[in-house]
Enzyme design. Structure first.
Site, PDB file in Angstrom:
ATOM      1  N   GLY A 197       0.828  -1.202   0.000  1.00  0.00           N
ATOM      2  CA  GLY A 197       0.000   0.000   0.000  1.00  0.00           C
ATOM      3  C   GLY A 197       0.857   1.245   0.000  1.00  0.00           C
ATOM      4  N   PHE A 198       1.769   1.327   0.977  1.00  0.00           N
ATOM      5  CA  PHE A 198       2.749   2.417   1.080  1.00  0.00           C
ATOM      6  C   PHE A 198       2.088   3.782   1.230  1.00  0.00           C
ATOM      7  CE2 PHE A 198       4.394  -0.732  -2.106  1.00  0.00           C
ATOM      8  CZ  PHE A 198       5.127  -1.473  -1.204  1.00  0.00           C
ATOM      9  N   ASN A 211       9.927  -8.413  16.444  1.00  0.00           N
ATOM     10  CA  ASN A 211      10.363  -9.531  15.600  1.00  0.00           C
ATOM     11  C   ASN A 211      11.467  -9.015  14.687  1.00  0.00           C
ATOM     12  OD1 ASN A 211      10.649 -11.412  13.422  1.00  0.00           O
ATOM     13  ND2 ASN A 211       8.613 -12.224  13.845  1.00  0.00           N
ATOM     14  N   GLU A 255       8.450   3.464   8.510  1.00  0.00           N
ATOM     15  CA  GLU A 255       8.879   4.659   7.789  1.00  0.00           C
ATOM     16  C   GLU A 255      10.360   4.977   7.970  1.00  0.00           C
ATOM     17  OE1 GLU A 255       4.632   5.676   7.001  1.00  0.00           O
ATOM     18  OE2 GLU A 255       5.620   4.750   8.696  1.00  0.00           O
TER      19      GLU A 255
END
Length: 756
Positions: free
Chosen positions: A257-258, A649, A723
């Protein structure tokens, strides 16, 4: 030295689960094709197809649509346009859609006026995809064409201040000192204009919607490509007057999507419109060229002036930006503020301006504003370091900020200095010779450059439900999204850890508006927001478990407070004496309960927002090799050191940073949506001519996670990595190219012609 204020609360967590590089549970489904995306779902009855028709002009008005010619083709069901939509959908120009980002988005098929090239002007619905596409290709539409302007520089004289109070936009910091006098008096100074043109998110999965018409009133199951199912539901219920039960949104998997999927895109509106009118299941998918018509990183021109004293301390910092917006919205980004947060200068001045051109509204795109601003300031800082005769790394350390100068607040935590030191050590920065063109590898000029970045660490309202079954399996639901960041696996880890269960016994479900509401996936806030809600839901289950355990005959946990127990290996046990233990399945069996349910919520802490400035940070070190004869640039090595709070993670977090670095390389060397101002149209609207990296372009990328936890930024110590990993990469490449060639390039993409 670094500053860490945050103090972790008492939370019972099994470190064997959190912090492990666990593989995604949905991975096998994705690689085998079992995972279904929005345009792949089956429906209960026959499926019809919609194909969107786009405007060939940039500005004007539709004068005639020859819909009858297309409706005469057997199998064509309807042609939707402004001529038949107003009676179907509710539109009000004064209404501000409560969608993200905030504003009043373009309304498809609302009126005959054309406001940008490739604007959707009609949709043909037919019984097969091939027929719909053919009918759309022969649909005749006549237009009156008006004069238009798509040139940002030509519109600069009509610029205006970005509106205050705009969602997601922070006004530029207030000026400090006497910027002009300090600049004039300083012994070392630089100034320059830094530009990048529009860039497109272009995720692999195109935007599509499949609507399963259930035949019970207006009830629909809507499978949509989005970064937030609840956001789409809110949009559709308001526009069409539907109830939440009538518009259930499902988005289990999102193929990238970004930022493009933050807002509901126009294909979902058109699909719902057609389904309601025709009372039939519908599928609508944009084609690749239409993906260039739905928002982009805005073309932005930035100007910087920096001045330093003889020792390299900044004395003056001015950062201004001019960005494009559409004729019908005031799209804003936070571009210049990052400079004031990153660097300490007693004299500073900032400004951010918009100007209108005839394009669709730009959209948030990975690290919106920060990717733009970091390219300019980090390039200018490198120039300033050279002018002052100071190593670029030393210059940044000399001008390091220990609190946020723009808001006069301490950072909740900041380990950017550790990013600098650990990144430099891994890269071998001390072996760099400072003079441009001083390092070679055969006929290749070698350059080393660096840069840094910061991104907001924010928490949004989120909710989750945890359901523990009698057999010891745990199901956790939240309407959050996973566009590839690893939401499935990290939420499974948080849930498993909180209740001390093996991950194989935990299932996390997302992407359905029947689940508890969660924010759109963007802004790097999913891990901390939804993760906290998941932890809270599981802890509420734990409290109920403890009460049931204490009701058991001869319970070893009688009189033990919840703060004094732990969950591990499928058991509930006392902290001080772990032999006082009861298996979770035994507790449920003794109680006779088939399951235990609990809800959990999360949200920002208003007190912390007032007291602290909260950010993730990174430092990037890049090696480039430039062919002296051909001018080709090869990024041969990258080290990206990131301080982003607790890493849930490291495998999926590393993947996020790798993706950010690849995009930074793409931003620096390849990406440019070429806007032909004579046509008012992006002319390279395809994967063949809109250049992005391929495997051969990407060499060694080394990711470092600097140890950090921040329980002020979020209850679980997380800041987010989506980001920040991209920031500084484009600037570091430009800085490395200067070191290799002696030539400064201030306009992206840095293509061969700019070096020759």
């Amino acid at each position: 030295m670094s500053q860490t204020i945050a103090t972790p609360p008492t939370v019972r967590l099994d470190t064997d689960v959190i912090g492990r590089p666990v593989s995604r549970p949905e991975g096998p489904a994705k690689v085998s094709g079992a995972a279904k995306y929005a345009a792949e779902f089956s429906v209960t009855g026959p499926l019809w197809y919609g194909y969107i028709v786009s405007s060939p002009i940039a500005k004007g008005k539709i004068t005639k649509i020859y819909a009858d010619e297309v409706l005469a083709i057997p199998g064509v069901q309807q042609v939707f346009s402004h001529e038949n939509v107003p009676s179907l959908a509710w539109f009000d120009r004064s209404y501000k859609d409560q969608v993200a980002p905030g504003g009043s988005p373009f309304r498809p098929l609302h009126e005959p006026e054309i406001q940008f090239s490739q604007q959707p002007v009609a949709m043909v619905v037919a019984e097969t995809f091939e027929l719909a596409r053919y009918a759309a290709s022969v649909l005749r539409i006549e237009y009156d064409v008006d004069e238009f302007n798509t040139d940002l520089k030509a519109a600069a004289s009509k610029s205006f201040d970005a509106p205050k109070g705009k969602t997601g936009f922070l006004p530029p910091p207030k000026p400090k000192g006497d910027m002009d006098a300090a600049y004039a008096d300083a012994p070392h100074k630089v100034s320059g204009e830094y530009t990048h043109r529009a860039q497109m998110a272009n995720p692999m999965e195109m935007f599509g919607t499949t609507i399963d018409w259930l035949g019970d009133g207006k009830k629909m199951k809507i499978y949509d490509k989005t970064q937030g199912a609840p956001n789409v539901q809110q949009y559709l219920t308001k526009i069409f007057g539907l109830s939440k039960e009538e518009a259930r949104i499902i988005s289990r998997f999102t193929g990238g999507g970004f930022g493009a999927g933050l807002r509901p895109q126009y294909q979902v509106f058109m699909a719902v419109l057609a389904a309601l009118e025709l009372e039939h299941s519908i599928r609508v998918v944009m084609d690749r060229s239409q993906m260039f018509s739905m928002g982009h990183r805005p073309h932005t021109i930035q100007n910087l002036r920096l001045a330093a004293d003889d020792k390299g301390h900044l004395q003056a910092l001015e950062h201004t930006a001019l960005a494009e917006t559409s004729q019908f919205e005031e799209e804003t980004e936070t571009v210049v503020n990052w400079s004031g947060i990153m660097y300490n200068s007693p004299n500073s001045k900032f400004d951010y301006q918009l100007t209108r051109i005839d394009v669709n509204t730009p959209a948030d795109m990975r690290a919106p504003g920060a990717a733009t601003g970091s390219f300019a300031i980090e390039s200018a800082i490198d120039e300033m370091a050279y002018a002052a005769g100071v190593d670029p790394l030393d210059f940044r350390l000399l001008n390091y900020t220990y609190e946020d100068p723009t808001e006069n607040k301490p950072f909740s935590s900041k380990r950017l200095d550790a990013c600098y030191h650990e990144g430099a050590a891994r890269f071998g920065w001390e072996q760099r010779t400072p003079e441009p063109r001083s390092m070679r590898d055969g006929n290749m000029l070698v350059g080393w450059g660096m840069a840094a970045g910061c991104w907001d660490a924010s928490t949004q309202k989120a909710a989750a439900k945890a359901i523990l079954h009698a057999d010891g399996t745990l199901v956790v639901n939240s309407a959050t999204n996973d566009q590839g960041a690893g939401t499935y696996v990290i939420m499974t880890q948080v849930a498993a850890q909180t209740l001390g269960l093996p991950m194989a016994q935990v299932k996390f479900n997302l992407g359905d508006t029947e689940f508890p509401e969660a924010p759109i996936q963007g802004g790097s806030w999913t891990a901390n927001s939804v993760g906290t809600a998941v932890q809270n839901a599981c802890q509420e289950v734990g409290k109920k478990l403890l009460k049931l355990a204490q009701d058991m005959d001869d319970s070893p946990l009688k009189g033990v407070d919840f703060e004094d127990v732990q969950f591990a290996n499928g058991c509930l046990r006392a902290n001080e004496d772990v032999s006082r233990s009861v298996a979770i399945t035994d507790i449920l069996a003794a109680s006779g309960e088939a399951k235990i349910e609990a809800d959990g919520k999360a949200g920002p802490n208003p007190a912390n927002l007032l007291k602290y400035s909260m950010h993730s940070h990174n430092a990037v070190f890049v090696e480039v090799k430039v062919d002296e004869d051909l001018g080709t640039v090869h990024v041969t090595r990258v080290v990206d050191a990131v301080a982003a709070g607790r890493i849930l993670n490291p495998k999926t977090a590393r993947s996020q940073v790798l993706g950010g670095v690849v995009w930074g390389i793409s931003m620096a060397l390849m990406e440019e949506a070429y806007l032909n101002n004579d046509l008012g149209r992006y002319v390279n609207h395809n994967y063949a001519e809109y250049h992005i990296p391929v495997n051969a372009d990407i060499k060694k990328i080394d990711v470092i996670f600097v140890e950090e936890e921040d329980h002020i930024a979020s209850a679980i110590g997380v800041k987010g990595v989506g980001e920040v990993g991209m920031l500084g990469v484009a600037a570091a490449i430009c800085n490395a190219v200067y070191h290799a060639t002696g030539k400064r390039v201030r306009e992206l993409p840095l293509t061969i012609d700019k070096l020759l």
